[in-house]
Design an enzyme around this catalytic site. Structure first.
Site, PDB file in Angstrom:
ATOM      1  N   ASP A   1      10.758 -62.300  36.186  1.00  0.00           N
ATOM      2  CA  ASP A   1       9.517 -62.808  35.077  1.00  0.00           C
ATOM      3  C   ASP A   1       8.277 -63.598  36.184  1.00  0.00           C
ATOM      4  OD1 ASP A   1       8.081 -64.218  31.980  1.00  0.00           O
ATOM      5  OD2 ASP A   1       6.872 -63.473  33.385  1.00  0.00           O
TER       6      ASP A   1
ATOM      7  N   ASP B   1       8.010 -58.581  36.464  1.00  0.00           N
ATOM      8  CA  ASP B   1       7.043 -57.831  36.786  1.00  0.00           C
ATOM      9  C   ASP B   1       7.619 -57.311  37.952  1.00  0.00           C
ATOM     10  OD1 ASP B   1       5.798 -61.722  35.950  1.00  0.00           O
ATOM     11  OD2 ASP B   1       6.663 -60.919  37.827  1.00  0.00           O
TER      12      ASP B   1
ATOM     13  N   HIS C   1      20.611 -48.399  33.627  1.00  0.00           N
ATOM     14  CA  HIS C   1      20.330 -48.987  32.896  1.00  0.00           C
ATOM     15  C   HIS C   1      19.877 -48.042  31.003  1.00  0.00           C
ATOM     16  CE1 HIS C   1      17.546 -45.304  33.746  1.00  0.00           C
ATOM     17  NE2 HIS C   1      17.029 -45.618  32.465  1.00  0.00           N
ATOM     18  N   ASP C   2      21.183 -47.324  31.410  1.00  0.00           N
ATOM     19  CA  ASP C   2      21.704 -46.791  30.133  1.00  0.00           C
ATOM     20  C   ASP C   2      23.064 -46.692  29.736  1.00  0.00           C
ATOM     21  OD1 ASP C   2      19.700 -43.462  31.473  1.00  0.00           O
ATOM     22  OD2 ASP C   2      18.948 -45.586  29.988  1.00  0.00           O
TER      23      ASP C   2
HETATM   24  O1  TEU Z   1      18.036 -40.425  29.936  1.00  0.00           O
HETATM   25  C1  TEU Z   1      18.462 -39.603  30.516  1.00  0.00           C
HETATM   26  C2  TEU Z   1      19.227 -39.869  29.215  1.00  0.00           C
HETATM   27  O2  TEU Z   1      19.563 -38.623  28.405  1.00  0.00           O
HETATM   28  C3  TEU Z   1      20.089 -40.270  28.604  1.00  0.00           C
HETATM   29  O3  TEU Z   1      19.226 -41.299  27.708  1.00  0.00           O
HETATM   30  C4  TEU Z   1      21.191 -40.287  27.366  1.00  0.00           C
HETATM   31  O4  TEU Z   1      20.955 -40.030  26.201  1.00  0.00           O
HETATM   32  C5  TEU Z   1      22.060 -41.679  26.976  1.00  0.00           C
HETATM   33  O5  TEU Z   1      20.981 -42.532  26.860  1.00  0.00           O
HETATM   34  C6  TEU Z   1      23.155 -42.169  27.850  1.00  0.00           C
HETATM   35  O6  TEU Z   1      24.145 -42.304  27.461  1.00  0.00           O
HETATM   36  C7  TEU Z   1      16.757 -40.918  30.904  1.00  0.00           C
HETATM   37  C8  TEU Z   1      16.708 -42.100  31.697  1.00  0.00           C
HETATM   38  O7  TEU Z   1      17.071 -42.709  31.964  1.00  0.00           O
HETATM   39  C9  TEU Z   1      16.084 -42.810  29.483  1.00  0.00           C
HETATM   40  O8  TEU Z   1      16.200 -45.146  29.626  1.00  0.00           O
HETATM   41  C10 TEU Z   1      15.166 -42.608  29.446  1.00  0.00           C
HETATM   42  O9  TEU Z   1      15.604 -43.165  27.619  1.00  0.00           O
HETATM   43  C11 TEU Z   1      15.476 -41.287  28.882  1.00  0.00           C
HETATM   44  O10 TEU Z   1      15.733 -40.090  30.467  1.00  0.00           O
HETATM   45  C12 TEU Z   1      14.436 -40.017  28.624  1.00  0.00           C
HETATM   46  O11 TEU Z   1      13.231 -40.616  29.495  1.00  0.00           O
END
Ligand code: TEU
Length: 543
Positions: free
Chosen positions: A22, A30, A316-317
């Site tokens: 940031d 950012d 990030h997921d």
């Molecule tokens: O993610 C696709 C998705 O299905 C994942 O979010 C999955 O449901 C779970 O989070 C994984 O454990 C993509 C992007 O990477 C995610 O950040 C978005 O939330 C999603 O699509 C919708 O655009």
């Protein structure tokens, strides 16, 4: 394999902009913050940055709900900041990859605002609608973030389809006008000099809700080939599709060396191996290690010479790998390095998620009030309503919530880990005083330095790019080992995936020169907890 592409010996670094750096004290990362850290990334040695979305968005799903594909959200800066990032990256040999969210837009996108006005509106068919009666959903399809996948619009007497949040209406790819709008937008970004694109849930665009088809639909590859032909093939780009429904067969189409679709896809078959089969990621199970070896070996063999793998543990997921499948306690450093060596020795393009190069860990947040991710917050509510014990729900979130990966990047041991001078949008991991970039960049034994050497090795030895994969110790309960071979070189990677001792009683007797290890000394045929070794044997051609 047709002539080499630049991304075949490249390493990509993923930045989640809101958590990276940031520069204004807003508490959110950012673009100027990223620009300020380009020298850090250049020192690491990466070739491209994948930016999670920074376009205008109401931030319902942290930017994966786009309301203007051609402008930067003021949270992150301006278009000129993006142009500066592209230019400054180029000076350092770093390309910028944008995250394209083409399966759905935000419900605040002008297209959807218009579409909702009437069935006759020219934008109405940019989305997926179904006539109906309030309270009687067209079918029982559920959205990924909970609840029905259908939202009632009383003034139209129709439902619209949304695979994700109610503020993320699915785009109608059957409509050629939608496709052309998307192609024009991509060409506009290509004109600005971006180096590639990551395609969010791209295997979900050919949906057929009437038949409950949400991925791998009948027209999917037709749409992808048109997309690629009308845009990507006009440049020298890296393109990577997120495909939760990928398998080794369709991955040969996605990553066909003829360039007809993408450079590669993110496949997730290895990612689902620590959940109860047939259940959700929240239904925890120990990692099936033998299956992990089988799955990664299968993908290496299947795409060799006829496709291309992406290589990743994190994004990030996903929870942070050192907590998930390594050891974030006594052996955090050793296991972080082992996981890196295991992955970076494989054939494909490696992706490093921000903080992975430091051995950053899961967030350890035990209170639901600390979570910000829509998926996690909705899961918590839905499972409590379904009667789950909160302790069990919190255990699932602490293991698998997307917020584990989204805590602010840990730059140094100053307040808020040097991420912001304001109040961070998500709590900083309290271990930042021990785990941070400043403590590692000049330490030759740090996780950061280990990643630097791995990235450099990929550039130095062709076997990392071209070598054919063979799995060793397939049935061993602790050792993940393999070779990569070309006529001139053999790379041998030996990893103890667990915290005990493992005996090397097979494999090559003379694997050659030790390139890299995560212990100071290397002792014969016993691998210590999470020990990793990389050897290289060179042959003069023809011998
Ligand atoms: O993610 C696709 C998705 O299905 C994942 O979010 C999955 O449901 C779970 O989070 C994984 O454990 C993509 C992007 O990477 C995610 O950040 C978005 O939330 C999603 O699509 C919708 O655009």
């Amino acid at each position: 394999m047709s002539q080499k592409k630049w991304w075949q010996n490249a390493v990509v670094y993923q930045i989640y902009p809101r958590s990276f750096c940031d520069s204004t004290g807003s508490g959110m990362g950012d673009l100027q913050g990223i620009i300020g850290k380009l020298d850090y990334l250049a020192k690491l040695g990466i070739d491209a940055i994948w930016l999670s979305p920074v376009c205008r968005s109401p931030q319902d799903d942290n930017g994966y709900d786009i309301s203007d594909y051609r402008d930067i959200d003021p949270l992150f800066g301006t278009l000129s900041d993006m142009e500066e990032l592209i230019a400054e990256g180029k000076k350092r040999g770093i390309r910028i990859i944008l995250d394209l969210v083409l399966n759905h837009s935000s419900d605040e996108h002008p297209w959807f605002v218009e579409a909702k006005k009437s069935r006759e509106n020219p934008y109405h068919d940019y989305y997926v609608w179904k006539d109906g009666v309030e309270g009687e959903y067209p079918n029982d399809m559920r959205a990924c973030f909970g609840g029905p996948a259908w939202e009632w619009v009383p003034e139209l007497g129709q439902y619209y389809f949304h695979q994700f949040s109610v503020k993320q209406p699915d785009l109608n790819w059957e409509n050629p006008k939608v496709r052309q709008e998307i192609y024009d937008m991509i060409l506009w970004w290509m004109e600005k000099g971006v180096g590639g694109f990551r395609l969010d849930v791209i295997d979900q665009i050919a949906k057929e809700p009437d038949r409950k088809i949400t991925n791998n639909g009948p027209r999917l590859h037709e749409f992808i080939r048109e997309l690629s032909r009308e845009t990507f093939q006009k440049g020298d780009l890296i393109t990577v599709g997120e495909a939760w429904g990928a398998n080794t067969e369709n991955a040969k189409l996605y990553s066909n060396p003829d360039g007809s679709e993408f450079s590669m896809v993110f496949q997730f078959e290895h990612i689902g191996l620590d959940q109860i089969p047939g259940k959700e990621k929240w239904d925890l199970a120990p990692l099936d290690f033998l299956k992990l070896k089988q799955v990664l070996a299968k993908w290496q063999k299947a795409l060799h010479g006829c496709g291309w793998n992406s290589l990743f543990w994190n994004n990030h997921d996903l929870p942070r790998i050192v907590s998930r499948w390594g050891n974030d306690g006594e052996y955090r450093v050793e296991s972080a390095k082992m996981l890196a060596a295991l992955l970076h020795g494989l054939q494909g393009t490696p992706y490093i998620y921000q903080g992975e190069e430091l051995g950053m860990t899961n967030a350890g947040m035990a209170d639901i009030a600390d979570y910000r991710d829509i998926e996690s917050v909705n899961l918590h509510r839905e499972r409590l309503e379904a009667g789950y014990a909160e302790a069990d729900v919190m255990a699932s979130l602490m293991a698998k919530s997307r917020d584990n990966a989204r805590t602010p990047m840990q730059w140094d041991d100053s307040e808020n880990a040097g991420f912001t001078t304001g109040t961070p949008w998500l709590k900083v991991n309290p271990n930042y005083q021990e785990i941070n970039a400043a403590a590692q960049v000049d330490d030759p034994d740090s996780v950061f330095s280990f990643y630097r050497r791995l990235i450099a090795l990929r550039k130095e030895y062709a076997v990392f790019v071209d070598g054919e994969f063979e799995l060793l110790y397939a049935e061993d309960p602790d050792i993940f080992a393999y070779t990569r071979t070309t006529p001139e070189e053999t790379l041998t990677v030996l990893c103890n995936f667990h915290g005990g001792e493992a005996v090397l009683n097979a494999g090559p007797k003379d694997p050659g020169e030790l390139l890299l290890s995560n212990y100071q000394d290397v002792q014969g045929d016993r691998l210590r907890p999470y020990e990793a070794r990389m050897y290289l044997k060179r042959r003069t051609a023809g011998v």
